[in-house]
Structure formats: C-alpha cells, structure tokens
Design a protein around this motif. Structure first.
Motif, PDB file in Angstrom:
ATOM      1  N   VAL A 173       0.873  -1.180   0.000  1.00  0.00           N
ATOM      2  CA  VAL A 173       0.000   0.000   0.000  1.00  0.00           C
ATOM      3  C   VAL A 173       0.908   1.229   0.000  1.00  0.00           C
ATOM      4  O   VAL A 173       1.778   1.366   0.854  1.00  0.00           O
ATOM      5  N   ASP A 174       0.715   2.092  -0.973  1.00  0.00           N
ATOM      6  CA  ASP A 174       1.496   3.327  -1.038  1.00  0.00           C
ATOM      7  C   ASP A 174       0.767   4.499  -0.390  1.00  0.00           C
ATOM      8  O   ASP A 174       1.395   5.371   0.190  1.00  0.00           O
ATOM      9  N   ARG A 175      -0.560   4.507  -0.506  1.00  0.00           N
ATOM     10  CA  ARG A 175      -1.368   5.578   0.064  1.00  0.00           C
ATOM     11  C   ARG A 175      -2.647   4.979   0.635  1.00  0.00           C
ATOM     12  O   ARG A 175      -3.176   4.025   0.070  1.00  0.00           O
ATOM     13  N   ALA A 176      -3.137   5.552   1.727  1.00  0.00           N
ATOM     14  CA  ALA A 176      -4.384   5.048   2.318  1.00  0.00           C
ATOM     15  C   ALA A 176      -5.155   6.195   2.954  1.00  0.00           C
ATOM     16  O   ALA A 176      -4.562   7.138   3.486  1.00  0.00           O
ATOM     17  N   GLU A 177      -6.465   6.070   2.878  1.00  0.00           N
ATOM     18  CA  GLU A 177      -7.363   7.023   3.526  1.00  0.00           C
ATOM     19  C   GLU A 177      -8.374   6.217   4.331  1.00  0.00           C
ATOM     20  O   GLU A 177      -9.166   5.453   3.769  1.00  0.00           O
ATOM     21  N   VAL A 178      -8.320   6.377   5.647  1.00  0.00           N
ATOM     22  CA  VAL A 178      -9.257   5.678   6.526  1.00  0.00           C
ATOM     23  C   VAL A 178     -10.572   6.446   6.543  1.00  0.00           C
ATOM     24  O   VAL A 178     -10.591   7.667   6.679  1.00  0.00           O
ATOM     25  N   LEU A 179     -11.650   5.700   6.381  1.00  0.00           N
ATOM     26  CA  LEU A 179     -12.999   6.265   6.427  1.00  0.00           C
ATOM     27  C   LEU A 179     -13.613   5.804   7.745  1.00  0.00           C
ATOM     28  O   LEU A 179     -14.125   4.688   7.822  1.00  0.00           O
ATOM     29  N   PRO A 180     -13.515   6.604   8.812  1.00  0.00           N
ATOM     30  CA  PRO A 180     -13.899   6.161  10.152  1.00  0.00           C
ATOM     31  C   PRO A 180     -15.271   5.493  10.201  1.00  0.00           C
ATOM     32  O   PRO A 180     -16.264   6.031   9.706  1.00  0.00           O
ATOM     33  N   GLY A 181     -15.279   4.293  10.771  1.00  0.00           N
ATOM     34  CA  GLY A 181     -16.503   3.527  10.930  1.00  0.00           C
ATOM     35  C   GLY A 181     -17.005   2.858   9.660  1.00  0.00           C
ATOM     36  O   GLY A 181     -17.950   2.088   9.694  1.00  0.00           O
ATOM     37  N   LYS A 182     -16.386   3.155   8.526  1.00  0.00           N
ATOM     38  CA  LYS A 182     -16.863   2.623   7.247  1.00  0.00           C
ATOM     39  C   LYS A 182     -15.875   1.674   6.594  1.00  0.00           C
ATOM     40  O   LYS A 182     -16.255   0.633   6.081  1.00  0.00           O
ATOM     41  N   GLY A 183     -14.598   2.061   6.548  1.00  0.00           N
ATOM     42  CA  GLY A 183     -13.619   1.237   5.857  1.00  0.00           C
ATOM     43  C   GLY A 183     -12.373   2.019   5.526  1.00  0.00           C
ATOM     44  O   GLY A 183     -11.988   2.939   6.233  1.00  0.00           O
ATOM     45  N   VAL A 184     -11.750   1.644   4.412  1.00  0.00           N
ATOM     46  CA  VAL A 184     -10.500   2.274   4.014  1.00  0.00           C
ATOM     47  C   VAL A 184     -10.390   2.249   2.492  1.00  0.00           C
ATOM     48  O   VAL A 184     -10.855   1.307   1.851  1.00  0.00           O
ATOM     49  N   ARG A 185      -9.783   3.304   1.954  1.00  0.00           N
ATOM     50  CA  ARG A 185      -9.408   3.347   0.541  1.00  0.00           C
ATOM     51  C   ARG A 185      -7.895   3.358   0.496  1.00  0.00           C
ATOM     52  O   ARG A 185      -7.266   4.060   1.294  1.00  0.00           O
ATOM     53  N   ALA A 186      -7.331   2.625  -0.443  1.00  0.00           N
ATOM     54  CA  ALA A 186      -5.875   2.583  -0.543  1.00  0.00           C
ATOM     55  C   ALA A 186      -5.456   2.425  -1.996  1.00  0.00           C
ATOM     56  O   ALA A 186      -6.255   2.003  -2.839  1.00  0.00           O
ATOM     57  N   GLU A 187      -4.197   2.766  -2.253  1.00  0.00           N
ATOM     58  CA  GLU A 187      -3.638   2.615  -3.597  1.00  0.00           C
ATOM     59  C   GLU A 187      -2.250   2.004  -3.524  1.00  0.00           C
ATOM     60  O   GLU A 187      -1.502   2.258  -2.577  1.00  0.00           O
ATOM     61  N   LYS A 188      -1.948   1.221  -4.538  1.00  0.00           N
ATOM     62  CA  LYS A 188      -0.617   0.637  -4.710  1.00  0.00           C
ATOM     63  C   LYS A 188      -0.199   0.877  -6.144  1.00  0.00           C
ATOM     64  O   LYS A 188      -0.907   0.489  -7.081  1.00  0.00           O
ATOM     65  N   ASP A 189       0.955   1.523  -6.332  1.00  0.00           N
ATOM     66  CA  ASP A 189       1.514   1.710  -7.665  1.00  0.00           C
ATOM     67  C   ASP A 189       2.230   0.422  -8.054  1.00  0.00           C
ATOM     68  O   ASP A 189       3.106  -0.044  -7.320  1.00  0.00           O
ATOM     69  N   VAL A 190       1.867  -0.149  -9.177  1.00  0.00           N
ATOM     70  CA  VAL A 190       2.530  -1.358  -9.673  1.00  0.00           C
ATOM     71  C   VAL A 190       3.708  -0.890 -10.517  1.00  0.00           C
ATOM     72  O   VAL A 190       3.528  -0.303 -11.581  1.00  0.00           O
ATOM     73  N   GLN A 218      -2.944  -4.987   4.159  1.00  0.00           N
ATOM     74  CA  GLN A 218      -2.206  -3.836   4.685  1.00  0.00           C
ATOM     75  C   GLN A 218      -3.094  -2.593   4.792  1.00  0.00           C
ATOM     76  O   GLN A 218      -2.936  -1.795   5.721  1.00  0.00           O
ATOM     77  N   ALA A 219      -4.034  -2.429   3.871  1.00  0.00           N
ATOM     78  CA  ALA A 219      -4.968  -1.301   3.967  1.00  0.00           C
ATOM     79  C   ALA A 219      -5.821  -1.422   5.225  1.00  0.00           C
ATOM     80  O   ALA A 219      -6.001  -0.453   5.972  1.00  0.00           O
ATOM     81  N   VAL A 220      -6.329  -2.618   5.494  1.00  0.00           N
ATOM     82  CA  VAL A 220      -7.160  -2.833   6.687  1.00  0.00           C
ATOM     83  C   VAL A 220      -6.309  -2.673   7.950  1.00  0.00           C
ATOM     84  O   VAL A 220      -6.788  -2.145   8.959  1.00  0.00           O
ATOM     85  N   ARG A 221      -5.055  -3.102   7.900  1.00  0.00           N
ATOM     86  CA  ARG A 221      -4.164  -2.892   9.052  1.00  0.00           C
ATOM     87  C   ARG A 221      -4.051  -1.402   9.371  1.00  0.00           C
ATOM     88  O   ARG A 221      -4.055  -1.005  10.539  1.00  0.00           O
ATOM     89  N   ARG A 222      -3.940  -0.581   8.350  1.00  0.00           N
ATOM     90  CA  ARG A 222      -3.862   0.871   8.577  1.00  0.00           C
ATOM     91  C   ARG A 222      -5.157   1.393   9.198  1.00  0.00           C
ATOM     92  O   ARG A 222      -5.131   2.256  10.071  1.00  0.00           O
ATOM     93  N   MET A 223      -6.280   0.860   8.751  1.00  0.00           N
ATOM     94  CA  MET A 223      -7.567   1.264   9.305  1.00  0.00           C
ATOM     95  C   MET A 223      -7.640   0.903  10.791  1.00  0.00           C
ATOM     96  O   MET A 223      -8.017   1.732  11.629  1.00  0.00           O
ATOM     97  N   VAL A 224      -7.281  -0.325  11.117  1.00  0.00           N
ATOM     98  CA  VAL A 224      -7.328  -0.786  12.510  1.00  0.00           C
ATOM     99  C   VAL A 224      -6.354   0.020  13.365  1.00  0.00           C
ATOM    100  O   VAL A 224      -6.682   0.422  14.483  1.00  0.00           O
ATOM    101  N   ALA A 225      -5.159   0.298  12.854  1.00  0.00           N
ATOM    102  CA  ALA A 225      -4.184   1.094  13.603  1.00  0.00           C
ATOM    103  C   ALA A 225      -4.720   2.502  13.870  1.00  0.00           C
ATOM    104  O   ALA A 225      -4.538   3.043  14.961  1.00  0.00           O
ATOM    105  N   ALA A 226      -5.410   3.097  12.891  1.00  0.00           N
ATOM    106  CA  ALA A 226      -5.981   4.432  13.079  1.00  0.00           C
ATOM    107  C   ALA A 226      -7.071   4.420  14.140  1.00  0.00           C
ATOM    108  O   ALA A 226      -7.233   5.384  14.891  1.00  0.00           O
ATOM    109  N   GLU A 227      -7.816   3.309  14.218  1.00  0.00           N
ATOM    110  CA  GLU A 227      -8.919   3.216  15.174  1.00  0.00           C
ATOM    111  C   GLU A 227      -8.477   2.798  16.571  1.00  0.00           C
ATOM    112  O   GLU A 227      -9.015   3.260  17.569  1.00  0.00           O
ATOM    113  N   ARG A 228      -7.488   1.899  16.641  1.00  0.00           N
ATOM    114  CA  ARG A 228      -7.148   1.279  17.935  1.00  0.00           C
ATOM    115  C   ARG A 228      -5.731   1.539  18.414  1.00  0.00           C
ATOM    116  O   ARG A 228      -5.384   1.175  19.526  1.00  0.00           O
ATOM    117  N   GLY A 229      -4.893   2.110  17.572  1.00  0.00           N
ATOM    118  CA  GLY A 229      -3.520   2.407  17.974  1.00  0.00           C
ATOM    119  C   GLY A 229      -2.508   1.617  17.168  1.00  0.00           C
ATOM    120  O   GLY A 229      -2.765   0.497  16.735  1.00  0.00           O
TER     121      GLY A 229
END
Length: 137
Positions: free
Chosen positions: A12-29, A57-68
């Motif tokens: 994952v190169d970039r990620a945007e956490v959408l609190p309570g909803k999910g996450v958007r992420a991008e990976k440059d190939v 990895q995108a979901v890991r970023r979401m969980v880290a943003a929510e829980r630490g």
C-alpha cells in the motif's frame, strides 16, 4: 503500527481511513519492484496473493488508526477471492475495503473491491482479520 510482513513488501502506497466505514488505498505497480521479477517471464504481472496483501495492509492501517499503532492485525479467514483482471506495471491498484459488522470485537470483516487505473475490476474479496491488542508502549 508494527510491521509483521516481510520487507520489502509494501503493498500500500497511500491510504485514507474512512472512520466507521472502511479504508481506501492505492498501490503503484512498478516494474522494477523486486517481487515482480520473474513472475510470468515476458509478462510481468502483480501477483494475486499480493493483491490480497494490499487489502490486508490497507485494513491494518484502518485498525491502527482506530485502535492504535501497537495493535497487530493478521488475516484470520479468506472467505472469498475472485481475481478478474491482471495488474501490470504502470497500473495503480485502487482498493476500497468496506467494513462488515461482526459480533466479535477481535475480528474485522471487510468486503473489498480492487480496481485498476482504467477502472476495470481486478479483484473482489471478503476477508476476516483478527486483531491482537497489545499494551501501548
């Protein structure tokens, strides 16, 4: 966030956490990324298992943003995966992982839609991730 996957795999190169909803992420190939070498000689393609890892990895970023950042998150169950279009060097993998409610606090379930740069669906999947809380530093 602890890195529990092998270097140099940054899926994952970039990620945007959408609190309570999910996450958007991008990976440059990128063609010169070391894990692409030799993956289908003469037809370099982003491996399907790495598409799963991008969602992870995108979901890991979401969980880290929510829980630490100290929380460890790993795939518990791959409920379903459908790979439908190749990801080639120059593509951008766009992940939209939407949270699906679960009864267990230590589980995070997501439905992910993965699209290429040209908006073609590259993959769909449903994953369940287990959250292992650890003490904050």
């Amino acid at each position: 966030m602890k890195r529990t996957y092998a270097a140099p795999l940054t899926a994952v190169d970039r990620a945007e956490v959408l609190p309570g909803k999910g996450v958007r992420a991008e990976k440059d190939v990128v063609a010169h990324d070391p894990y692409l070498a030799g993956h289908y000689p003469h037809f370099t393609i982003y491996p399907g298992v790495f598409t799963i890892e991008s969602v992870h990895q995108a979901v890991r970023r979401m969980v880290a943003a929510e829980r630490g950042d100290w929380v460890r998150t790993e795939i518990d169950t791959i409920v379903s995966v459908s790979l439908s279009a190749p990801l080639l060097p120059g593509d951008v993998l766009r992940v939209q992982a939407d949270r699906v409610p679960t009864a267990e606090e230590d589980l995070v379930r997501v439905k992910a839609l993965c699209r290429r740069s040209d908006d073609v669906v590259a993959a769909k999947m449903t994953l369940v991730l287990r959250v292992h809380p650890e003490e904050a530093p």
